[in-house]
Design a protein around this motif. Structure first.
Motif, short mmCIF file in Angstrom:
data_model
loop_
_atom_site.label_atom_id
_atom_site.label_comp_id
_atom_site.label_asym_id
_atom_site.label_seq_id
_atom_site.Cartn_x
_atom_site.Cartn_y
_atom_site.Cartn_z
N THR A 36 24.46 5.92 17.66
CA THR A 36 23.65 6.27 18.74
C THR A 36 24.23 6.46 20.00
N LYS A 52 17.33 5.74 26.63
CA LYS A 52 16.25 4.70 26.35
C LYS A 52 15.99 3.61 27.26
N SER A 117 15.20 11.61 18.41
CA SER A 117 15.27 10.30 17.66
C SER A 117 13.90 9.98 17.28
N ASP A 119 11.71 8.24 17.75
CA ASP A 119 10.88 8.26 18.88
C ASP A 119 10.24 9.43 19.33
N ASN A 120 10.70 10.39 18.95
CA ASN A 120 10.07 12.05 19.42
C ASN A 120 9.03 12.16 18.49
N SER A 122 6.25 10.75 18.23
CA SER A 122 5.14 10.36 18.97
C SER A 122 4.73 11.98 19.69
N GLY A 126 1.56 10.62 18.82
CA GLY A 126 1.32 9.69 19.85
C GLY A 126 0.27 10.11 20.77
N VAL A 130 1.90 12.07 26.14
CA VAL A 130 3.28 12.37 25.45
C VAL A 130 3.59 13.84 25.34
N ARG A 279 7.85 15.40 10.77
CA ARG A 279 9.29 15.13 11.36
C ARG A 279 9.72 16.73 11.29
#
Length: 355
Positions: A36, A52, A117, A119-120, A122, A126, A130, A279
């Motif tokens: 990463t 991040k 990543s 985290d996306n 969300s 989310g 977001v 995803r």
């Protein structure tokens, strides 16, 4: 636009390392080896901020007082040399082609990247904020006037809220001034909503195009703009203002509370979609962003996909990797499950790397 060479010195876990890249790049190795970090270094070179963290000095290796990153980019045969030097006291120097850059905004959009990543996820799973950030950022990138309207909207909204909360009675009961703020809020809100709705008409066909490519089926994704005034897309600005005024009287707070809802087969993906479907949808959004930027800027952004293959079945992996989207970076713990034809075309970078 692509990056062909990267040099890292005291960046994250890398003390001194050099990498060379092709059109498709697979960075593989066990966890905590720096996969990463390579993607973040590329992102940092292009955007001048970490992915991040808000504390830039955190990218500096623990045992060092500075970090140095250098990238060589290729744009239609021309080479662009870019460097960033950062020290623990916060000193930051940026150079391009050997010349120090004083104003980052002068080169901020020259080399574009898109970073994915886990985290996306969300973006679908989310909170509404977001999704608003995602779309506000993208619309602002291709329509700078939108960013100005958004900035003015929040400025006036903050002024109004400050006035209402003021304990001084002579200000608190100044209804005239509050109405002035309301009129301004309606003006800016009307344009913001109209620009959002116009953008979504352009965005959703790209999402469906990529979703079909990645999933291998013809499921259609629908995107609903969730707002009391969502039906005003074809209205004139004056008509939108009237509608906005009516809804504000009913308690509508403004476009900073609106949401974007993704539907598949009439069902909300956030509630009923599988991990693989979510995803795939987020990936489709990320690649759609790249396609729209390409239409606007004439250059495909560098696409950085971190841990994207997790929870995608073999067919989705194959469909994702077989297409040509410009320069692509993918991290993986193991390359055994990658399609053989992709491995033949890709530059393979294994970590840890000697030297």
């Amino acid at each position: 636009m692509k990056i062909v060479e990267l040099r890292l010195c005291n960046f994250r876990n890398f003390k001194e390392q050099q990498f060379f890249f092709g059109d498709i790049n697979v960075i593989f190795g066990k966890n905590a080896q720096g996969k990463t970090n390579i993607l973040e270094a590329i992102y940092y070179l292009c955007n001048f901020r970490p992915v991040k963290t808000t504390k830039e000095i955190e990218i500096i290796n623990f045992d060092s007082d500075f970090s140095y990153i250098k990238g060589i980019f290729e744009d239609n045969g021309d080479l662009i040399d870019r460097e960033i030097y950062l020290t623990r006291d916060g000193t930051k120097k940026i150079k391009e082609m050997g010349f120090e850059i004083k104003k980052v905004k002068d080169i901020s959009n020259r080399i574009r990247t898109i970073f994915f990543s886990p985290d996306n996820l969300s973006l679908v799973k989310g909170s509404p904020s977001v999704r608003r950030r995602f779309f506000d950022s993208l619309i602002s990138e291709i329509k700078p006037a939108y960013y100005n309207y958004l900035k003015d909207y929040f400025r006036v909204l903050m002024q109004k809220n400050k006035l209402i909360k003021n304990k001084d009675a002579k200000f608190f009961y100044n209804r005239e001034l509050i109405e002035v703020f309301n009129d301004k809020i309606i003006d800016f809100s009307s344009v913001i909503v109209k620009m959002r709705l116009a953008f979504l008409k352009k965005f959703i066909p790209f999402v469906n195009e990529f979703y079909a490519d990645f999933s291998g089926n013809d499921t259609l994704i629908d995107l609903k703009y969730n707002s009391p005034i969502a039906e005003v897309g074809e209205f004139s600005i004056d008509e939108i203002k009237l509608k906005m005024k009516e809804e504000i009287k009913r308690g509508y707070q403004g476009p900073h509370t609106d949401d974007y809802i993704f539907l598949s087969g009439g069902r909300e993906v956030k509630r009923y979609g599988s991990q693989g479907e979510i995803r795939t949808l987020v990936l489709s959004m990320i690649f759609s962003r790249g396609k729209i930027i390409y239409e606007y800027a004439g250059k495909m952004p560098i696409i950085l996909l971190d841990d994207v293959l997790y929870e995608l079945d073999y067919n989705r992996r194959q469909n994702l990797l077989k297409n040509d989207y410009g320069q692509l970076f993918i991290t993986a713990t193991d390359i055994k499950n990658l399609p053989g034809e992709i491995l033949k075309r890709a530059s393979l970078i294994g970590l840890p790397k000697e030297g």
